[in-house]
Design an enzyme around this catalytic site. Sequence first.
Site, PDB file in Angstrom:
ATOM      1  N   HIS A   1       1.480   4.103  -3.623  1.00 27.07           N
ATOM      2  CA  HIS A   1       0.926   5.403  -3.378  1.00 27.07           C
ATOM      3  C   HIS A   1       2.668   6.423  -3.314  1.00 27.07           C
ATOM      4  O   HIS A   1       2.493   7.514  -3.922  1.00 27.07           O
ATOM      5  CB  HIS A   1       0.548   5.986  -1.546  1.00 27.07           C
ATOM      6  CG  HIS A   1      -0.485   5.774  -1.795  1.00 27.07           C
ATOM      7  ND1 HIS A   1      -2.175   6.024  -2.127  1.00 27.07           N
ATOM      8  CD2 HIS A   1      -1.556   4.505  -0.940  1.00 27.07           C
ATOM      9  CE1 HIS A   1      -3.367   5.974  -2.198  1.00 27.07           C
ATOM     10  NE2 HIS A   1      -3.359   4.722  -1.117  1.00 27.07           N
TER      11      HIS A   1
ATOM     12  N   GLU B   1      -9.555  11.064  -4.842  1.00 27.58           N
ATOM     13  CA  GLU B   1      -8.369  10.475  -4.199  1.00 27.58           C
ATOM     14  C   GLU B   1      -8.123  11.962  -3.274  1.00 27.58           C
ATOM     15  O   GLU B   1      -8.228  12.179  -1.889  1.00 27.58           O
ATOM     16  CB  GLU B   1      -7.478  10.438  -4.936  1.00 27.58           C
ATOM     17  CG  GLU B   1      -6.392   9.627  -4.160  1.00 27.58           C
ATOM     18  CD  GLU B   1      -5.399   9.046  -4.858  1.00 27.58           C
ATOM     19  OE1 GLU B   1      -5.198   9.429  -6.652  1.00 27.58           O
ATOM     20  OE2 GLU B   1      -4.052   8.722  -4.054  1.00 27.58           O
TER      21      GLU B   1
ATOM     22  N   HIS C   1       1.155  -1.199  -0.408  1.00 26.93           N
ATOM     23  CA  HIS C   1      -0.193   0.295  -0.005  1.00 26.93           C
ATOM     24  C   HIS C   1       0.927   1.485  -0.209  1.00 26.93           C
ATOM     25  O   HIS C   1       0.805   2.577  -0.737  1.00 26.93           O
ATOM     26  CB  HIS C   1      -0.722   0.013   1.350  1.00 26.93           C
ATOM     27  CG  HIS C   1      -2.083   0.883   1.173  1.00 26.93           C
ATOM     28  ND1 HIS C   1      -2.579   1.688   2.534  1.00 26.93           N
ATOM     29  CD2 HIS C   1      -2.973   1.222   0.454  1.00 26.93           C
ATOM     30  CE1 HIS C   1      -2.921   3.079   1.821  1.00 26.93           C
ATOM     31  NE2 HIS C   1      -3.487   2.815   1.110  1.00 26.93           N
TER      32      HIS C   1
ATOM     33  N   HIS D   1      -8.006  -0.679  -4.609  1.00 26.92           N
ATOM     34  CA  HIS D   1      -8.807  -0.560  -3.267  1.00 26.92           C
ATOM     35  C   HIS D   1     -10.000  -1.435  -3.082  1.00 26.92           C
ATOM     36  O   HIS D   1     -10.085  -2.283  -2.532  1.00 26.92           O
ATOM     37  CB  HIS D   1      -9.044   1.021  -3.049  1.00 26.92           C
ATOM     38  CG  HIS D   1      -8.079   1.972  -2.543  1.00 26.92           C
ATOM     39  ND1 HIS D   1      -6.870   2.715  -3.531  1.00 26.92           N
ATOM     40  CD2 HIS D   1      -6.686   2.420  -1.149  1.00 26.92           C
ATOM     41  CE1 HIS D   1      -6.305   3.266  -2.340  1.00 26.92           C
ATOM     42  NE2 HIS D   1      -5.928   2.905  -1.499  1.00 26.92           N
TER      43      HIS D   1
ATOM     44  N   HIS E   1     -11.598  11.577  -0.329  1.00 28.71           N
ATOM     45  CA  HIS E   1     -10.948  10.323   0.120  1.00 28.71           C
ATOM     46  C   HIS E   1      -9.833  10.808   1.370  1.00 28.71           C
ATOM     47  O   HIS E   1      -9.873  10.075   1.940  1.00 28.71           O
ATOM     48  CB  HIS E   1     -10.580   9.155  -0.655  1.00 28.71           C
ATOM     49  CG  HIS E   1      -9.405   8.604  -0.945  1.00 28.71           C
ATOM     50  ND1 HIS E   1      -8.076   8.463  -0.617  1.00 28.71           N
ATOM     51  CD2 HIS E   1      -9.591   6.940   0.122  1.00 28.71           C
ATOM     52  CE1 HIS E   1      -7.379   7.976  -0.053  1.00 28.71           C
ATOM     53  NE2 HIS E   1      -8.025   7.408   0.652  1.00 28.71           N
TER      54      HIS E   1
ATOM     55  N   HIS F   1     -13.001   2.715   3.243  1.00 28.98           N
ATOM     56  CA  HIS F   1     -12.632   2.299   2.003  1.00 28.98           C
ATOM     57  C   HIS F   1     -13.953   1.644   1.240  1.00 28.98           C
ATOM     58  O   HIS F   1     -14.430   1.796  -0.222  1.00 28.98           O
ATOM     59  CB  HIS F   1     -11.644   1.358   1.456  1.00 28.98           C
ATOM     60  CG  HIS F   1     -10.565   2.763   1.145  1.00 28.98           C
ATOM     61  ND1 HIS F   1     -10.261   2.843  -0.139  1.00 28.98           N
ATOM     62  CD2 HIS F   1      -9.067   3.139   1.925  1.00 28.98           C
ATOM     63  CE1 HIS F   1      -9.847   4.726  -0.150  1.00 28.98           C
ATOM     64  NE2 HIS F   1      -8.891   4.321   0.916  1.00 28.98           N
TER      65      HIS F   1
ATOM     66  N   HIS G   1      -9.854   9.992   5.407  1.00 29.55           N
ATOM     67  CA  HIS G   1      -8.154   9.749   6.431  1.00 29.55           C
ATOM     68  C   HIS G   1      -7.926  10.767   7.450  1.00 29.55           C
ATOM     69  O   HIS G   1      -7.688  10.336   8.177  1.00 29.55           O
ATOM     70  CB  HIS G   1      -6.749   9.483   5.286  1.00 29.55           C
ATOM     71  CG  HIS G   1      -7.115   7.992   4.788  1.00 29.55           C
ATOM     72  ND1 HIS G   1      -6.454   6.624   5.183  1.00 29.55           N
ATOM     73  CD2 HIS G   1      -7.244   8.150   3.284  1.00 29.55           C
ATOM     74  CE1 HIS G   1      -6.262   5.933   4.173  1.00 29.55           C
ATOM     75  NE2 HIS G   1      -7.099   6.307   3.311  1.00 29.55           N
TER      76      HIS G   1
HETATM   77 CU1  CUO Z   1      -4.532   4.381  -0.308  1.00 27.81          CU
HETATM   78 CU2  CUO Z   1      -7.532   5.360   1.734  1.00 27.81          CU
HETATM   79  O1  CUO Z   1      -6.074   5.557  -0.312  1.00 27.81           O
HETATM   80  O2  CUO Z   1      -5.108   4.229   1.683  1.00 27.81           O
END
Ligand code: CUO
Length: 806
Positions: A213, A351, A209, A239, A366, A406, A370
Amino acid sequence: MSDAKKNLLLFFDRPTEPCFMQKGENKSIFQLPDNYYPEKYRSTSNTIADRFGSDATQTIPIRNISLPNLSLPMQLPYNSQFSLWVPKHKEMATKLIDIFIGMRDVEDLQSLCSYCQLRINPYLFNYCLSVAILHREDTKGLNIPTFAETFPDKFMDPKVFRKAREVSTVVPSGNRMPVVIPQNYTASEWDQEQRVAYFREDIGINLHHWHWHLVYPFDSADRTIVAKDRRGELFYYMHQQIVARYTTERFCNKLGAPRRFSNFREPIEEGYFPKLDSQVASRAWPPRFAGSTIRDIDRPVDQIRVDVAQLETWRDRFLDAIDKMSVMLKNGRRVPLDEETGIDMLGNMMESSILSPNRDFYGDLHNMGHVFISYSHDPDHRNLEQFGVMGDSATAMRDPVFYRWHAYVDDLFQLYKNKLPPYTTDKLDFPGVRVASVSVESSGGPNVFRTQWEQSTVELGRGLDFTPRGSVLARFTHLTHDDFTYVIEVNNTSGAALMGTVRLFLAPAADGAGAPLAFADQRRLMIELDKFTQALPAGSSTVRRRSAQSSVTIPYERTFRRQAARPGEPGAAPAADFDFCGCGWPHHMLLPKGAPDGFPVVLFAMVSNWAEDRVEQDTAGTCTDAASYCGLRDRRYPDRRAMGFPFDRPAPAASLADFLTPNMSVRDCSIRFSDAVRQRQQGSVTSNAGASQTSNNQASNIPPFANFTHSGNLTQNTNLTQTGSLITQNEDSIQNVSSQNGLTDITHVLASSVFSQTNNDCNRNNDKLPNSKECGCKETYTAEEIDALIRKPYYYIKCNHKQHIF
Ligand code: CUO
């Protein structure tokens, strides 16, 4: 490879130790211009240079360049946490990446890095340098060390580091045995969420993950870094697959699907106590208590002031765009969300990234989700707390709420997919090609997948700042499966050879309560296992495909970046994609865990028409083995169909059987889990901070796992005879362990079938301990006992011929 290029990797070594100290196993030091030393060291710069330079084996002169304006990235305090999702941090990172990318050559970049490493927050510095190395033409061949090595504190129980420091200080570099990372240490089994902690806290999954990113940043002044082919769609799909996998994992453990975090005002029922320490911030990661609610954020320190209502507004605008199937641009014009590109646009908006069509209006749904969750414990900074694990891409997947968030995000994407017409037969079928059957050959027997635990090792030495040098290994336990082979019987009646794309998915057949799943639900839980191009000769043929060839996963060695796994010499063309190739679902997590009595799943195979799938491009020299979730570096996504095809859209079929066209086939299978632990045979574990540091590394000194006899599969009924004798050599530590775990006899043994130690070996160097009885060891251990023992937190094994500390 030029030295300067290679030397960049030294900046990943022991990230909080100043770069005027020795770096890497070759004891390299950077010879800094006087004005590069921070104020506090400047008056003693000569002494410092002498002190660390006297026994250095490599001195790297640093150019004195005119430094760019670093005031923005330097605003983040050195000891702070860094989050990609906090807008101010993102701005700082974007600036620093742009500066790194803009340096005219590698020598200048090296010079700037040496200045920055002494001043800029280590997490921020590491992230930006990684992105720059991945995207600069002149550094693409470099192999960035895995994040788990550089910042192991983001992945492991901090108690491991205390033990690792003890080991690295007490035991000479060649004789160190691995430190064991406990499994299931974050909560008791009373918390039902703990049943899937092995998934959430898997080091490989979290690395994937983080790496995803890193490969797909969402902000940069250089648009080409962000504008990768179908990156918004890939954000959605990767995701979505995580949610499908996690949901299936929950079903295997008799849990329900993750409840959507759809009402932002509702308390979040599940808490999470990460038990991670930030070595940089010298703080424990804050917990999220059960029943906490996200609240308006006003944190001057992070320059964030945003209300929950804003999140709802962004959500409503997103919903409105789907409702109208068009997106409003800044100038008020509307762009349709079409069948081809709509999902990509929505992915970027959600995103969000700089590719979002109207970011001011559609906001940052999104990312800020977080952020809201990660600050729910201290939204106004009154307790001077930093964000929780949801704020960091390396740690977010540990928290149960990640999946609730998610899953909700995915629901929003599904609203768009629901508006698309179902695929018609001519889109699904491949006339002339019939898939007669699909099946699995496995060690568990026909159509039975087998899973169990496995112990593997990672290198910690590079992340243990301010300790003696040398390799320190950590051993951790993770899920794994036995390799298997898909067997697909295909009949090509067209009379000529054809090319097809084989698409393999797996889905649960029942939910957590054992009830059969409706197709509408099952469709969304289809886990992609593999996808590959296949020649189809006229007539009947059998396609055999090994599980290890999966287009979704990367092998263990790639996840953990063993230098030995590099294709070719560092810097050579075949190695150029190695860093990108660090992105990929970890192969050991290819399959869900299953259940001891077999968890029912359905395996789906489809052969689609390659002529309609293919993307014309040269993929030579790119790593293509994990393209499904990560795409291809500098190339287009290598499949023209929608990601997740054919299950990305709803279908009118009442059941999976109804959905099938002749080019598809399904097979009922089960996943049988054995609650036993096997040892990964890793040979030597080689660290990877650049070629010059890796040459011999500790390879000859690291305990050679290859010498530990692998027992094959430790089945639950196997009795293992202990022939090694193990002793305690550090009674203090043992005492601690005893009291922690309620164990009175901590010096147990892994049996000879795991370690090929003999009595002679064990007794040879220690006269005081003539036999195993005096070590407090049993003669014989069942596999169940061994499993139970090695999963105890801080379970120690010490063998008297070496200081083996687990
Ligand atoms: Cu990878 Cu919310 O984008 O975690």
